[in-house]
Design a protein around this motif. Structure first.
Motif, PDB file in Angstrom:
ATOM      1  N   LEU A 443       0.832  -1.204   0.000  1.00  0.00           N
ATOM      2  CA  LEU A 443       0.000   0.000   0.000  1.00  0.00           C
ATOM      3  C   LEU A 443       0.866   1.253   0.000  1.00  0.00           C
ATOM      4  N   LEU A 444       1.949   1.236   0.767  1.00  0.00           N
ATOM      5  CA  LEU A 444       2.840   2.399   0.842  1.00  0.00           C
ATOM      6  C   LEU A 444       3.479   2.672  -0.520  1.00  0.00           C
ATOM      7  N   TYR A 445       3.960   1.628  -1.176  1.00  0.00           N
ATOM      8  CA  TYR A 445       4.610   1.823  -2.468  1.00  0.00           C
ATOM      9  C   TYR A 445       3.601   2.199  -3.549  1.00  0.00           C
ATOM     10  N   ALA A 446       2.378   1.667  -3.456  1.00  0.00           N
ATOM     11  CA  ALA A 446       1.334   2.058  -4.409  1.00  0.00           C
ATOM     12  C   ALA A 446       0.981   3.526  -4.236  1.00  0.00           C
ATOM     13  N   THR A 447       0.912   3.982  -2.996  1.00  0.00           N
ATOM     14  CA  THR A 447       0.626   5.393  -2.710  1.00  0.00           C
ATOM     15  C   THR A 447       1.745   6.284  -3.222  1.00  0.00           C
ATOM     16  N   SER A 448       2.981   5.856  -2.976  1.00  0.00           N
ATOM     17  CA  SER A 448       4.152   6.615  -3.438  1.00  0.00           C
ATOM     18  C   SER A 448       4.117   6.779  -4.954  1.00  0.00           C
ATOM     19  N   GLN A 449       3.829   5.677  -5.659  1.00  0.00           N
ATOM     20  CA  GLN A 449       3.726   5.715  -7.112  1.00  0.00           C
ATOM     21  C   GLN A 449       2.592   6.623  -7.557  1.00  0.00           C
ATOM     22  N   ASN A 450       1.437   6.473  -6.938  1.00  0.00           N
ATOM     23  CA  ASN A 450       0.230   7.187  -7.340  1.00  0.00           C
ATOM     24  C   ASN A 450       0.385   8.706  -7.206  1.00  0.00           C
ATOM     25  N   VAL A 451       0.823   9.152  -6.051  1.00  0.00           N
ATOM     26  CA  VAL A 451       0.886  10.582  -5.761  1.00  0.00           C
ATOM     27  C   VAL A 451       2.058  11.252  -6.479  1.00  0.00           C
ATOM     28  N   SER A 452       3.211  10.604  -6.488  1.00  0.00           N
ATOM     29  CA  SER A 452       4.378  11.219  -7.134  1.00  0.00           C
ATOM     30  C   SER A 452       4.193  11.297  -8.647  1.00  0.00           C
ATOM     31  N   ALA A 453       3.627  10.256  -9.268  1.00  0.00           N
ATOM     32  CA  ALA A 453       3.380  10.300 -10.716  1.00  0.00           C
ATOM     33  C   ALA A 453       2.387  11.402 -11.058  1.00  0.00           C
ATOM     34  N   ALA A 454       1.337  11.530 -10.261  1.00  0.00           N
ATOM     35  CA  ALA A 454       0.321  12.556 -10.511  1.00  0.00           C
ATOM     36  C   ALA A 454       0.916  13.955 -10.422  1.00  0.00           C
ATOM     37  N   ASN A 455       1.791  14.171  -9.461  1.00  0.00           N
ATOM     38  CA  ASN A 455       2.311  15.507  -9.228  1.00  0.00           C
ATOM     39  C   ASN A 455       3.524  15.847 -10.087  1.00  0.00           C
ATOM     40  N   MET A 456       3.969  14.906 -10.898  1.00  0.00           N
ATOM     41  CA  MET A 456       4.974  15.220 -11.922  1.00  0.00           C
ATOM     42  C   MET A 456       4.344  15.302 -13.304  1.00  0.00           C
ATOM     43  N   SER A 457       3.115  14.797 -13.450  1.00  0.00           N
ATOM     44  CA  SER A 457       2.500  14.757 -14.779  1.00  0.00           C
ATOM     45  C   SER A 457       2.197  16.153 -15.318  1.00  0.00           C
ATOM     46  N   TYR A 458       1.843  17.106 -14.422  1.00  0.00           N
ATOM     47  CA  TYR A 458       1.514  18.449 -14.929  1.00  0.00           C
ATOM     48  C   TYR A 458       2.757  19.222 -15.368  1.00  0.00           C
ATOM     49  N   ALA A 459       3.952  18.733 -14.996  1.00  0.00           N
ATOM     50  CA  ALA A 459       5.197  19.351 -15.459  1.00  0.00           C
ATOM     51  C   ALA A 459       5.724  18.680 -16.715  1.00  0.00           C
ATOM     52  N   SER A 465       2.757  21.596 -23.129  1.00  0.00           N
ATOM     53  CA  SER A 465       2.446  21.910 -24.521  1.00  0.00           C
ATOM     54  C   SER A 465       0.970  22.237 -24.680  1.00  0.00           C
ATOM     55  N   LEU A 466       0.122  21.484 -24.003  1.00  0.00           N
ATOM     56  CA  LEU A 466      -1.320  21.740 -24.043  1.00  0.00           C
ATOM     57  C   LEU A 466      -1.629  23.136 -23.514  1.00  0.00           C
ATOM     58  N   ALA A 467      -1.018  23.494 -22.374  1.00  0.00           N
ATOM     59  CA  ALA A 467      -1.266  24.809 -21.762  1.00  0.00           C
ATOM     60  C   ALA A 467      -0.753  25.946 -22.637  1.00  0.00           C
ATOM     61  N   THR A 468       0.405  25.762 -23.272  1.00  0.00           N
ATOM     62  CA  THR A 468       0.957  26.832 -24.107  1.00  0.00           C
ATOM     63  C   THR A 468       0.146  27.032 -25.390  1.00  0.00           C
ATOM     64  N   VAL A 469      -0.409  25.952 -25.923  1.00  0.00           N
ATOM     65  CA  VAL A 469      -1.241  26.077 -27.123  1.00  0.00           C
ATOM     66  C   VAL A 469      -2.496  26.882 -26.812  1.00  0.00           C
ATOM     67  N   VAL A 470      -3.162  26.530 -25.714  1.00  0.00           N
ATOM     68  CA  VAL A 470      -4.405  27.212 -25.357  1.00  0.00           C
ATOM     69  C   VAL A 470      -4.131  28.664 -24.961  1.00  0.00           C
ATOM     70  N   SER A 471      -2.962  28.917 -24.353  1.00  0.00           N
ATOM     71  CA  SER A 471      -2.630  30.266 -23.882  1.00  0.00           C
ATOM     72  C   SER A 471      -1.849  31.083 -24.897  1.00  0.00           C
ATOM     73  N   LYS A 472      -1.648  30.526 -26.094  1.00  0.00           N
ATOM     74  CA  LYS A 472      -0.948  31.220 -27.175  1.00  0.00           C
ATOM     75  C   LYS A 472       0.491  31.570 -26.795  1.00  0.00           C
ATOM     76  N   GLN A 473       1.154  30.581 -26.197  1.00  0.00           N
ATOM     77  CA  GLN A 473       2.561  30.729 -25.830  1.00  0.00           C
ATOM     78  C   GLN A 473       3.407  29.625 -26.456  1.00  0.00           C
ATOM     79  N   VAL A 474       3.005  29.175 -27.634  1.00  0.00           N
ATOM     80  CA  VAL A 474       3.714  28.092 -28.308  1.00  0.00           C
ATOM     81  C   VAL A 474       5.160  28.490 -28.581  1.00  0.00           C
ATOM     82  N   GLY A 475       6.078  27.562 -28.353  1.00  0.00           N
ATOM     83  CA  GLY A 475       7.493  27.826 -28.553  1.00  0.00           C
ATOM     84  C   GLY A 475       8.222  28.175 -27.270  1.00  0.00           C
ATOM     85  N   LYS A 476       7.471  28.361 -26.173  1.00  0.00           N
ATOM     86  CA  LYS A 476       8.076  28.719 -24.891  1.00  0.00           C
ATOM     87  C   LYS A 476       7.944  27.603 -23.867  1.00  0.00           C
ATOM     88  N   GLU A 477       7.771  26.376 -24.351  1.00  0.00           N
ATOM     89  CA  GLU A 477       7.555  25.239 -23.447  1.00  0.00           C
ATOM     90  C   GLU A 477       8.722  25.056 -22.471  1.00  0.00           C
TER      91      GLU A 477
END
Length: 509
Positions: A443-459, A465-477
């Motif tokens: 359970l501890l290792y599953a939690t470690s995997q779950n939370v750490s993967a989630a909190n690195m995915s937005y970086a 790339s998705l955020a820069t396209v919608v915000s018109k900042q393409v090329g500044k990723e």
């Protein structure tokens, strides 16, 4: 301790995935196909990992079956978003919310800390970014701040798309979904505080932190308590839905009480937001599909008669694979049902409904193929003994200190794939194998995997790339990766601390 050649060979699919995604910037879809084929090839050549073709086919089919939950939620979550967008519901809800928030920090807290997690929970896979970014631009934020604030709508990713990534983690790690949801919520408590402060700093600087310290604490407590309580007493799938909705309602109620009626300063902003809607619907009609979605999930989770019926009717059973899927008790069916009802509520024409479906298939195709590919790669590697080989080598190298390495591995998976679901599919079996090798808590290792993967995915490059396209900042990723990555790494460091505290707690009882 296996030979280093065997370890390198068994780790080759994961290493190739890293090289393709980061070094050569190959898409997740093509990478997933490549590494699955590579895993199959390694399992067929005459080495210690060789298994019969029938076993490879069996493991591949297991991967496809395990992916079905993700695929259903992904497709019908995107379908619901497209129907709501076509019907004008998304714009109506967003406009109503921002009319009550008069200052930049208030708007940032409302959208990033409440509305974003709610939308990510009910749709997932970065949809919160797509909705939040245009809204931030409409209320006057600069494109650079818009990218950062829209990325911070992803703070509840463990429960995104009705917690589909957490569900697949629980399946592959062979742990209770309820327990994994609760421990993931506990690990996320300090992260909510860090992200809430980050939102305020981006929107209003460090002076904003001093000015809104009471609101920061209130938002942090609401998100933390609601996420934990919903996981503990209601349903893991609904955790971020409830947390986001309650936080948004509390903020709106408080600001309405403090400010009174909406000020005229918001008239132009509201008009700008409303002008993007393809049709105007009332707030009640706009929110009705979400109420139906939540109501269905609550009934199938908390009412025994309904839960028993949903678990006993339309059940897909494949005994040879040890597989069982109750279609009516699946979050994907809830999203499908809600989408159909939403089409009726907003009186979409047959042409509009078909267009929503076609757009959904076009959007979902890359994510579906990549998810299935990574899951199938993982199950083939597990069947061939590759996962066991890697875990044996790392257990020998790190021993008990692997507790600190686990979040880095999970975070790396989230960063390279841009998806908590894909990262869990790729690495959850490995984390589970390490737990058993070290005689530690799965359970501890599953939690470690779950939370750490989630909190690195937005970086990850794909989310940025998705955020820069919608915000018109393409090329500044690259600029935004450098800005966001330290925040993600700080989250991973906090998961390391949580691992140590959790392990000490287990040892003391």
């Amino acid at each position: 301790m296996p030979s280093w050649f065997a370890v390198l060979m068994s780790a080759l699919p994961i290493l190739v995935a890293l090289i393709l995604l980061i070094g050569f910037k190959v898409s997740s879809l093509r990478t997933a196909v490549c590494v699955y084929v590579l895993a199959v090839v390694l399992a067929t050549i005459p080495t210690s990992f060789q298994i019969p073709l029938a076993a490879i086919g069996f493991a591949s089919m297991q991967g496809v079956l395990l992916s079905l939950v993700i695929v259903f939620v992904l497709i019908f979550g995107l379908l619901l978003y497209n129907v709501l967008h076509t019907g004008g519901a998304i714009e109506t809800i967003s406009s109503a919310f921002t009319k009550q928030a008069h200052l930049p920090v208030q708007q940032a807290l409302l959208i990033s800390a409440a509305l974003g997690p709610f939308l990510e929970a009910t749709s997932g896979f970065g949809i919160g970014i797509v909705i939040a970014a245009p809204l931030f631009l409409a209320v006057g934020f600069s494109p650079r701040k818009t990218v950062l604030l829209s990325l911070l709508t992803q703070t509840a990713v463990p429960w995104g798309a009705l917690a589909v990534g957490t569900v697949i983690n629980a399946e592959l790690s062979d742990v209770s979904l309820h327990q994994l949801g609760v421990t993931s919520a506990l690990a996320t408590i300090p992260l909510y505080l860090m992200y809430t402060v980050a939102v305020v700093v981006i929107a209003g600087g460090w002076t904003g932190v001093r000015q809104y310290k009471g609101t920061i604490v209130a938002v942090w407590l609401l998100l933390s308590v609601c996420t934990w309580a919903t996981n503990a007493f209601i349903s893991t799938q609904l955790a971020a839905v409830v947390a986001g909705a309650v936080t948004a309602a509390a903020l709106l109620g408080y600001w309405r009480l403090v400010h009174g009626s909406t000020r005229t300063v918001n008239t132009e902003t509201a008009a700008a937001v409303d002008s993007t809607s393809s049709s105007h619907v009332s707030l009640v009609r706009a929110g009705l599909p979400y109420a139906i979605l939540v109501g269905y999930l609550v009934c199938t989770s908390l009412i025994p008669v309904v839960s028993s019926f949903a678990n006993g009717v339309l059940v897909l059973r494949l005994p040879a694979f040890g597989y069982r899927l109750a279609l009516l008790d699946n979050p994907g069916f809830a999203l499908f049902l809600t989408s159909v009802v939403a089409v009726i509520i907003y009186r979409l024409s047959w042409t509009q409904a078909c267009r929503c479906f076609v757009n959904t298939l076009r959007q979902a195709y890359p994510a579906v193929v990549s998810t299935v590919g990574f899951v199938a790669m993982s199950t083939v590697m597990q069947k061939a003994g590759m996962i066991n080989c890697i875990s044996s080598a790392l257990a020998f190298l790190f021993g008990g200190s692997f507790l600190l390495v686990s979040p880095l591995i999970g975070g790396l998976g989230g960063f390279i794939s841009g998806s908590n679901s894909a990262a869990n599919a790729m690495l959850a079996p490995f984390q589970s194998a390490m737990a058993h090798k070290l005689h530690s808590s799965a359970l501890l290792y599953a939690t470690s995997q779950n939370v750490s993967a989630a909190n690195m995915s937005y970086a990850s490059p794909s989310r940025i790339s998705l955020a820069t396209v919608v915000s018109k900042q393409v090329g500044k990723e690259g600029e935004f990766i450098r800005k966001v990555l330290p925040l993600s790494l700080a989250a991973v460091a906090m998961v390391m601390v949580f691992n140590v505290m959790f392990w000490v707690f287990i040892k003391s009882i």
